[in-house]
Motif scaffolding. Structure first.
Motif, PDB file in Angstrom:
ATOM      1  N   THR A 103      -7.883  11.811  -3.424  1.00 51.95           N
ATOM      2  CA  THR A 103      -7.727  10.593  -4.368  1.00 51.95           C
ATOM      3  C   THR A 103      -6.238  10.055  -3.860  1.00 51.95           C
ATOM      4  OG1 THR A 103      -6.544  11.983  -5.951  1.00 51.95           O
ATOM      5  CG2 THR A 103      -8.919  11.515  -6.440  1.00 51.95           C
ATOM      6  N   GLY A 104      -5.553  10.675  -3.368  1.00 55.05           N
ATOM      7  CA  GLY A 104      -4.030   9.960  -2.904  1.00 55.05           C
ATOM      8  C   GLY A 104      -4.209   8.997  -1.668  1.00 55.05           C
ATOM      9  N   TRP A 105      -3.166   8.268  -1.714  1.00 57.61           N
ATOM     10  CA  TRP A 105      -2.862   7.117  -0.781  1.00 57.61           C
ATOM     11  C   TRP A 105      -1.577   7.530   0.303  1.00 57.61           C
ATOM     12  CZ3 TRP A 105      -5.481   2.433  -0.471  1.00 57.61           C
ATOM     13  CH2 TRP A 105      -6.523   2.323  -1.615  1.00 57.61           C
ATOM     14  N   TYR A 141      -4.917  15.291  -4.529  1.00 57.04           N
ATOM     15  CA  TYR A 141      -4.154  14.441  -3.982  1.00 57.04           C
ATOM     16  C   TYR A 141      -4.977  14.184  -2.374  1.00 57.04           C
ATOM     17  CZ  TYR A 141      -0.665  11.794  -0.851  1.00 57.04           C
ATOM     18  OH  TYR A 141      -0.049  11.042  -0.229  1.00 57.04           O
ATOM     19  N   ARG A 192     -13.577   5.273   1.799  1.00 55.00           N
ATOM     20  CA  ARG A 192     -13.622   6.777   1.284  1.00 55.00           C
ATOM     21  C   ARG A 192     -14.835   7.593   1.364  1.00 55.00           C
ATOM     22  NH1 ARG A 192      -9.521   4.576  -2.668  1.00 55.00           N
ATOM     23  NH2 ARG A 192     -11.197   3.907  -4.040  1.00 55.00           N
ATOM     24  N   TRP A 198     -12.085  -0.444   0.415  1.00 53.84           N
ATOM     25  CA  TRP A 198     -11.612   1.153   0.361  1.00 53.84           C
ATOM     26  C   TRP A 198     -12.565   2.000  -0.103  1.00 53.84           C
ATOM     27  CZ3 TRP A 198      -7.902   1.587   3.321  1.00 53.84           C
ATOM     28  CH2 TRP A 198      -6.876   0.520   3.527  1.00 53.84           C
ATOM     29  N   GLY A 220      -0.262   3.364   2.274  1.00 53.50           N
ATOM     30  CA  GLY A 220      -1.375   1.957   2.002  1.00 53.50           C
ATOM     31  C   GLY A 220      -2.572   2.533   2.313  1.00 53.50           C
ATOM     32  N   VAL A 221      -3.085   3.520   2.750  1.00 53.36           N
ATOM     33  CA  VAL A 221      -4.466   3.939   3.196  1.00 53.36           C
ATOM     34  C   VAL A 221      -4.877   5.371   2.705  1.00 53.36           C
ATOM     35  CG1 VAL A 221      -5.929   4.540   5.303  1.00 53.36           C
ATOM     36  CG2 VAL A 221      -4.071   2.718   5.508  1.00 53.36           C
ATOM     37  N   PRO A 222      -5.884   5.418   2.110  1.00 56.18           N
ATOM     38  CA  PRO A 222      -6.471   6.576   1.347  1.00 56.18           C
ATOM     39  C   PRO A 222      -6.222   7.723   2.483  1.00 56.18           C
ATOM     40  CG  PRO A 222      -7.996   4.891   0.858  1.00 56.18           C
ATOM     41  CD  PRO A 222      -6.897   4.244   2.001  1.00 56.18           C
ATOM     42  N   VAL A 223      -5.869   9.062   1.883  1.00 59.29           N
ATOM     43  CA  VAL A 223      -5.681  10.041   2.524  1.00 59.29           C
ATOM     44  C   VAL A 223      -7.289  10.540   3.231  1.00 59.29           C
ATOM     45  CG1 VAL A 223      -4.981  12.564   2.484  1.00 59.29           C
ATOM     46  CG2 VAL A 223      -3.686  10.962   1.352  1.00 59.29           C
ATOM     47  N   TRP A 238      -7.331   8.707   6.788  1.00 56.23           N
ATOM     48  CA  TRP A 238      -6.656   9.334   7.564  1.00 56.23           C
ATOM     49  C   TRP A 238      -7.036  10.422   8.228  1.00 56.23           C
ATOM     50  CZ3 TRP A 238      -2.884   6.878   9.823  1.00 56.23           C
ATOM     51  CH2 TRP A 238      -1.948   5.588   9.133  1.00 56.23           C
ATOM     52  N   ARG A 275     -11.797  15.154  -4.059  1.00 63.21           N
ATOM     53  CA  ARG A 275     -12.069  13.974  -4.553  1.00 63.21           C
ATOM     54  C   ARG A 275     -12.699  13.814  -6.223  1.00 63.21           C
ATOM     55  NH1 ARG A 275     -15.921   8.752  -2.643  1.00 63.21           N
ATOM     56  NH2 ARG A 275     -14.614   7.135  -3.857  1.00 63.21           N
TER      57      ARG A 275
END
Length: 322
Positions: free
Chosen positions: A164-166, A161, A42, A38, A169-172, A175, A239
């Motif tokens: 650092t957010g998800w 967010y 990122r 992950w 189940g996948v980091p933003v 996406w 981030r």
């Protein structure tokens, strides 16, 4: 025999990626862990965003050396507007910015700088290398002026967010990169604009004679690259939850490396977004593997440069055989 070599050449980036993963899994027991996976995704998300824009430019036989500086300035603008807003003491006026307003302002800055690159290149016939090299310095100077040389930090949980957010189940960040890649693939493969990009890179004179507005397409391509660099700047700033004045240094080299390693020809007219994604993954995994093996940062630069040179040499050799 030649056809077999061409087929292998199409998959050389994927083969290189698989071999690299296998080798690094033996050299470091931390490489094939979910946390490291992950982390790599990122890290490469930012480079993928920038590299997609760089791919569009290189497909037109251009180059953009300013993406790292545009990234830094756009991210700094978003951070400054969210943190301080705009104050006009002489008019007793203060304008605050919501998260959406700040992000849109950063994207507008990236679009404006990218469009300026395109205008200078098309209207004033300045070579892309020179025009974007100048913008590299200009945008970096604007970043220093805007930040006064100091980081702009503590930008709020909502903005943080993004980096650092998800989500599901996948980091933003992953996406965002995935959506940009899907959009770019549709743009290049399913639209007239995408066909124009390939036509200009393949033979600009023929494209002009066929009725394509060369200048308009190039301006839009550089504008899109600027917007994607701004998105990268928002991702990096979010981030870290801080806008760093020196953000984006050498990012243009990583993006060019991803594009070239992914099989896009520097001569223009030949390449794919999917190849660029593979190239960005190779660069990201190479960086990650060297760090895990505690290789000196100076040697990391040497290795990265050698990989880029090797990719260009292989590309040249493959297309001589076609």
């Amino acid at each position: 025999m030649i056809h077999q070599r061409i087929k292998i050449a199409k998959f050389q980036s994927l083969i290189a990626l698989v071999l690299m993963c296998v080798i690094l899994s033996f050299l470091s027991d931390k490489f094939l862990t979910p946390a490291n996976g992950w982390n790599v995704l990122r890290q490469i998300s930012v480079n993928i965003c920038i590299s997609v824009g760089m791919t569009l430019i290189i497909l037109t036989a251009g180059i953009d050396l300013s993406v790292g500086s545009i990234l830094a300035f756009s991210g700094a603008v978003v951070a400054g507007l969210l943190k301080f807003g705009i104050e006009m003491p002489s008019y007793d006026l203060y304008v605050g910015f919501t998260l959406l307003g700040g992000v849109l302002s950063g994207l507008l800055v990236g679009a404006a700088l990218g469009a300026f690159n395109g205008l200078v290149i098309t209207k004033f016939k300045v070579p892309p290398f020179v025009a974007t090299l100048a913008m590299l310095t200009i945008a970096r100077g604007f970043t220093m002026l805007w930040t006064k040389g100091y980081p702009i930090s503590s930008l709020g949980k909502e903005f943080a967010y993004i980096g650092t957010g998800w989500f599901l189940g996948v980091p933003v960040l992953v996406w965002i990169a995935a959506l940009i890649v899907i959009g770019a693939i549709i743009l290049t493969n399913r639209t007239a604009f995408g066909k124009y990009i390939y036509a200009i890179g393949g033979n600009e004179n023929a494209a002009r004679l066929s009725g394509i507005n060369i200048n308009r397409v190039k301006i839009w391509v550089y504008t899109l690259a600027g917007i994607l660099a701004a998105i990268g700047g928002i991702m990096v700033t979010s981030r870290l939850n801080s806008a760093q004045p020196n953000a984006g240094l050498s990012y243009e080299l990583d993006s060019i490396a991803a594009v070239v390693i992914g099989g896009t020809s520097l001569a223009g007219g030949r390449g794919t977004i999917a190849g660029t994604v593979l190239g960005a993954m190779i660069i990201g995994i190479l960086n990650n593997g060297l760090v895990l093996m505690d290789v000196s940062p100076f040697w990391q630069q040497v290795v990265k440069g050698a990989v880029i040179l090797l990719a260009v040499m292989i590309d040249k050799a493959n297309h001589k055989e076609e």
